[in-house]
Design a protein around this motif. Structure first.
Motif, mmCIF file in Angstrom:
data_model
loop_
_atom_site.group_PDB
_atom_site.id
_atom_site.type_symbol
_atom_site.label_atom_id
_atom_site.label_comp_id
_atom_site.label_asym_id
_atom_site.label_seq_id
_atom_site.Cartn_x
_atom_site.Cartn_y
_atom_site.Cartn_z
ATOM 1 N N ALA A 353 -18.413 2.531 -1.488
ATOM 2 C CA ALA A 353 -18.618 1.472 -0.562
ATOM 3 C C ALA A 353 -18.149 1.821 0.953
ATOM 4 O O ALA A 353 -19.466 2.118 1.183
ATOM 5 N N LEU A 354 -17.137 2.040 0.807
ATOM 6 C CA LEU A 354 -16.365 1.665 2.469
ATOM 7 C C LEU A 354 -15.726 3.356 2.069
ATOM 8 O O LEU A 354 -15.627 3.803 3.608
ATOM 9 N N GLY A 355 -16.141 4.476 1.278
ATOM 10 C CA GLY A 355 -15.774 5.694 0.825
ATOM 11 C C GLY A 355 -14.962 5.720 1.205
ATOM 12 O O GLY A 355 -13.487 7.076 1.699
ATOM 13 N N LEU A 356 -13.434 4.469 0.548
ATOM 14 C CA LEU A 356 -11.919 5.170 1.181
ATOM 15 C C LEU A 356 -11.854 5.977 -0.274
ATOM 16 O O LEU A 356 -11.920 6.428 -0.935
ATOM 17 N N ASP A 357 -10.221 6.938 0.780
ATOM 18 C CA ASP A 357 -9.672 7.442 -0.554
ATOM 19 C C ASP A 357 -9.663 6.692 -1.779
ATOM 20 O O ASP A 357 -8.758 6.691 -1.802
ATOM 21 N N PRO A 358 -10.253 7.209 -3.350
ATOM 22 C CA PRO A 358 -9.961 6.701 -4.444
ATOM 23 C C PRO A 358 -8.515 7.291 -4.830
ATOM 24 O O PRO A 358 -7.637 6.105 -5.634
ATOM 25 N N SER A 359 -7.887 8.306 -4.645
ATOM 26 C CA SER A 359 -6.896 9.074 -5.584
ATOM 27 C C SER A 359 -5.400 8.380 -4.600
ATOM 28 O O SER A 359 -5.032 8.768 -5.419
ATOM 29 N N ARG A 360 -5.841 7.807 -3.413
ATOM 30 C CA ARG A 360 -5.057 7.762 -2.892
ATOM 31 C C ARG A 360 -4.283 6.080 -2.492
ATOM 32 O O ARG A 360 -3.477 5.499 -2.803
ATOM 33 N N THR A 361 -6.284 5.702 -3.075
ATOM 34 C CA THR A 361 -5.534 4.470 -3.502
ATOM 35 C C THR A 361 -5.574 3.348 -4.573
ATOM 36 O O THR A 361 -4.152 2.689 -4.698
ATOM 37 N N LEU A 362 -5.058 5.084 -4.994
ATOM 38 C CA LEU A 362 -4.732 4.981 -7.037
ATOM 39 C C LEU A 362 -3.018 4.629 -6.564
ATOM 40 O O LEU A 362 -2.507 4.007 -7.243
ATOM 41 N N VAL A 363 -2.611 5.510 -6.202
ATOM 42 C CA VAL A 363 -1.727 5.385 -5.393
ATOM 43 C C VAL A 363 -0.228 4.157 -5.096
ATOM 44 O O VAL A 363 0.295 4.241 -5.314
ATOM 45 N N LEU A 364 -1.460 4.225 -3.990
ATOM 46 C CA LEU A 364 -0.868 3.077 -3.300
ATOM 47 C C LEU A 364 -1.017 1.029 -4.060
ATOM 48 O O LEU A 364 -0.040 0.327 -4.103
ATOM 49 N N SER A 365 -1.627 1.379 -4.773
ATOM 50 C CA SER A 365 -2.153 0.304 -6.119
ATOM 51 C C SER A 365 -0.813 0.772 -6.486
ATOM 52 O O SER A 365 -0.094 -0.684 -7.657
ATOM 53 N N GLN A 366 0.396 1.816 -7.258
ATOM 54 C CA GLN A 366 0.573 1.453 -8.193
ATOM 55 C C GLN A 366 2.117 1.296 -7.983
ATOM 56 O O GLN A 366 3.269 0.904 -7.954
ATOM 57 N N VAL A 367 2.422 1.750 -6.333
ATOM 58 C CA VAL A 367 3.972 0.692 -5.246
ATOM 59 C C VAL A 367 3.536 -0.711 -5.519
ATOM 60 O O VAL A 367 4.279 -1.891 -5.596
ATOM 61 N N VAL A 368 2.342 -1.217 -5.603
ATOM 62 C CA VAL A 368 2.234 -2.579 -4.989
ATOM 63 C C VAL A 368 2.422 -3.225 -6.435
ATOM 64 O O VAL A 368 3.232 -4.475 -6.920
ATOM 65 N N LEU A 369 1.903 -2.234 -8.132
ATOM 66 C CA LEU A 369 2.461 -2.542 -9.272
ATOM 67 C C LEU A 369 4.028 -3.323 -9.655
ATOM 68 O O LEU A 369 4.740 -3.982 -10.031
ATOM 69 N N SER A 370 4.374 -2.366 -8.384
ATOM 70 C CA SER A 370 6.617 -2.549 -8.880
ATOM 71 C C SER A 370 6.971 -3.730 -8.524
ATOM 72 O O SER A 370 7.555 -3.575 -9.050
ATOM 73 N N PHE A 371 6.232 -4.392 -7.753
ATOM 74 C CA PHE A 371 6.713 -5.689 -7.205
ATOM 75 C C PHE A 371 6.499 -6.495 -7.911
ATOM 76 O O PHE A 371 6.862 -8.201 -8.104
ATOM 77 N N GLY A 372 5.590 -6.760 -8.356
ATOM 78 C CA GLY A 372 5.118 -8.045 -9.825
ATOM 79 C C GLY A 372 6.428 -7.596 -10.564
ATOM 80 O O GLY A 372 6.344 -8.209 -11.721
ATOM 81 N N ILE A 373 6.650 -6.623 -11.241
ATOM 82 C CA ILE A 373 7.644 -6.534 -13.006
ATOM 83 C C ILE A 373 8.540 -7.356 -12.270
ATOM 84 O O ILE A 373 8.758 -8.322 -13.443
ATOM 85 N N PRO A 374 9.437 -7.766 -11.262
ATOM 86 C CA PRO A 374 10.339 -8.844 -11.571
ATOM 87 C C PRO A 374 9.754 -10.026 -11.577
ATOM 88 O O PRO A 374 10.652 -10.963 -13.004
ATOM 89 N N PHE A 375 8.454 -10.653 -11.190
ATOM 90 C CA PHE A 375 8.157 -11.586 -11.736
ATOM 91 C C PHE A 375 8.344 -12.444 -13.070
ATOM 92 O O PHE A 375 7.612 -13.021 -13.874
#
Length: 424
Positions: A353-375
Motif C-alpha cells: 500500500a505504501l509503494g515500498l520496494d518489496p525486493s529491498r524490503t526482502l534483503v533488509l528483512s534477512q539482515v534483521v533475521l540474522s540478529f535473531g539467530i543467537p537467541f
C-alpha cells in the motif's frame, strides 16, 4: 503402550522398535520434518540476497552459501535431536529452564523475527504471482493469502498431506533452478574455485554475506524442527532413540543438501548471467525476471517466476506454523492459526500500500533475521550439551566445539554489521 502421537506406523507394525528394525521400513516412515524445515532455507529472502550477491560480486560469495548450508545441517540436527531426546520443543525447554521474564523476552524477539520472516516470504510469493500472471502487486498479495490459507488447511488432514505439498513445492523450485543452470551455462571452474576459499570484496559484500546467513540459518525453523520431532515418533528405549537419530540425520542431510544446492544455483545463475553481462546492481527480483528474458529467453524468466512463487507459498505456510510453535512454547498460549495467518499478512499489505520496494524490503528483512539467530542457537547448543536433559543423545565434545564455533561466527558477523551500520 502406544508411542506414536503424530505419525501413524506402517500397516502391520505394532511398535516403534519394530518399525525401527524392520529393514523394509528403515527410512520412509521417518522422513519429512527436515523437508518442512528446509523450505525456510530456500525462501524468497534467499532469492533476493543470492541474486544481489551474484550480480554484484560474481562467484565471490559462493563459499558463504556453502558455509551457511553446512551450518544449517548442524543446527537443524541439534534441533531435531532436542525434540527426540526430551519430547519437548526448544521454546518449551526454554520456558522450563529459564525465568518467566526471560521466556517472555525471548518470545517477544522471536515474534518480531517471525514477522520479518513472514514479510519476506509473503512478499516473495506475491511478486511471484505478479511476474507469472501479470496481476498487480495488490491482487497478487490477495492471491498469496488465499493459497496460503489453503496450504495451512491441509494440516487438518494430518502431517503427511501437508508434508507432501511442501515437498512437492521444494521439488518444483529445485527443478526450476536445475533448468536455469542449464540455460545460464556457468563457468564451473570459476564457481568451484570460490566454493572453499573465504574472501570478501569490501564492506558491502560483508553486509550481503550476513544477509545470506540470515536468509539461510533461520531462527524460526530452529524452533520449529524440535517441534516436528518431539512427539512424531517416540522411541521406547535409549537404543531406539539412537537408531531414530541416525535416520533423522539422513533426513536432515538429504533435505538440507537439496536446499544448499538450490541456494548455490541461485547465486551461480546470477553471477553467470547478470555479473557476466556487466549488470552488477540487480538487487530487485522484478528486475532479475525482466533481465533474464533478453539474456536467456522467455522460458528462463518464467522458470524464475515459478520457482519464486513455489518458494514463497511453501515458506509462508511453514513460517505461520513456526509462529504457533513459538507462542505455545514460550508463553503456553495459542491462537487459531487462521488468526495468526491474517495478522502476519498485514505488514505485507502495508508495504504494498505504501509503494515500498518489496525486493529491498526482502534483503533488509534477512539482515534483521540474522540478529535473531543467537537467541535460538545459543540455548539450543547449551541444552543439547546437557547429559541430564539429553541422555544418550547428548552432544559429543566435537559437536559442542563445532556448534559453539558456529554461534561465535554468527554473533561476530552481527557485531561487525552493527559497527558498519552505526559508523555509516
Amino acid at each position: 503402550m502406544r508411542t506414536v502421537v503424530r505419525e501413524e506406523l506402517p500397516a502391520g507394525l505394532r511398535t516403534v522398535d519394530e518399525a525401527l528394525h524392520r529393514t523394509r521400513f528403515r527410512i520412509l516412515p521417518f522422513l519429512g520434518p527436515a523437508f518442512i524445515a528446509c523450505v525456510a532455507y530456500i525462501d524468497p529472502g534467499n532469492f533476493a540476497t543470492n541474486i544481489a550477491a551474484g550480480s554484484k560480486f560474481g562467484y565471490t560469495l559462493v563459499w558463504v552459501v556453502v558455509a551457511s548450508s553446512l551450518m544449517a545441517m548442524v543446527i537443524q540436527t541439534l534441533s531435531a535431536k532436542l525434540g527426540i531426546a526430551t519430547g519437548r520443543n526448544l521454546p518449551e525447554v526454554c520456558r522450563d529452564r529459564f525465568s518467566h521474564r526471560t521466556s517472555v523476552l525471548l518470545w517477544i524477539q522471536a515474534e518480531a523475527i517471525a514477522m520479518a520472516t513472514d514479510l519476506a516470504e509473503f512478499l516473495g510469493a506475491a511478486i511471484g504471482f505478479n511476474l507469472l500472471l501479470g496481476t498487480s502487486l495488490a491482487v497478487s498479495t490477495v492471491l498469496t493469502g488465499i493459497v496460503s490459507f489453503a496450504l495451512l488447511s491441509l494440516q487438518s488432514y494430518g502431517f503427511r498431506p501437508f508434508e507432501a505439498a511442501i515437498a512437492t513445492l521444494v521439488g518444483v523450485v529445485g527443478l526450476c533452478y536445475l533448468a536455469e543452470i542449464f540455460y545460464a551455462r556457468p563457468d564451473i571452474r570459476a564457481a568451484g574455485g570460490h566454493l572453499l576459499v573465504p574472501q570478501f570484496a569490501g564492506s558491502e559484500s560483508v553486509l550481503l554475506a550476513v544477509g545470506i546467513i540470515g536468509a539461510t540459518v533461520m531462527p524460526h525453523v530452529i524452533y520449529l524442527h524440535s517441534a516436528l520431532t518431539q512427539d512424531r515418533i517416540v522411541p521406547e528405549s535409549q537404543e531406539s532413540a539412537r537408531v531414530l537419530m541416525r535416520y533423522t540425520r539422513i533426513d536432515v542431510l538429504v533435505a538440507m543438501s537439496i536446499a544448499g544446492l538450490i541456494n548455490v544455483a541461485m547465486l551461480v545463475m546470477a553471477a553467470s548471467t547478470f555479473y557476466k553481462s556487466g549488470l552488477e546492481n540487480v538487487a530487485s527480483l522484478t528486475t532479475a525476471h525482466q533481465t533474464l528474458e533478453p539474456i536467456l529467453g522467455a522460458t528462463a524468466s518464467s522458470l524464475f517466476a515459478v520457482a519464486l512463487l513455489g518458494s514463497g507459498l511453501s515458506s509462508s505456510a511453514v513460517g505461520t506454523y513456526a509462529g504457533q510453535v513459538v507462542m505455545q512454547g514460550f508463553v503456553n498460549r495459542q491462537i487459531p492459526i487462521w488468526v495468526r495467518r491474517t495478522v502476519t499478512m498485514i505488514p505485507a499489505f502495508v508495504v504494498v500500500a505504501l509503494g515500498l520496494d518489496p525486493s529491498r524490503t526482502l534483503v533488509l528483512s534477512q539482515v534483521v533475521l540474522s540478529f535473531g539467530i543467537p537467541f535460538a542457537l545459543i540455548p539450543l547448543v547449551w541444552f543439547t550439551s546437557r547429559r541430564n536433559l539429553m541422555g544418550s543423545l547428548v552432544n559429543s565434545r566435537l559437536t559442542n566445539v563445532i556448534a559453539t564455533g558456529i554461534a561465535v561466527v554468527i554473533v561476530s558477523l552481527n557485531v561487525f554489521l552493527l559497527t558498519q551500520v552505526f559508523s555509516g
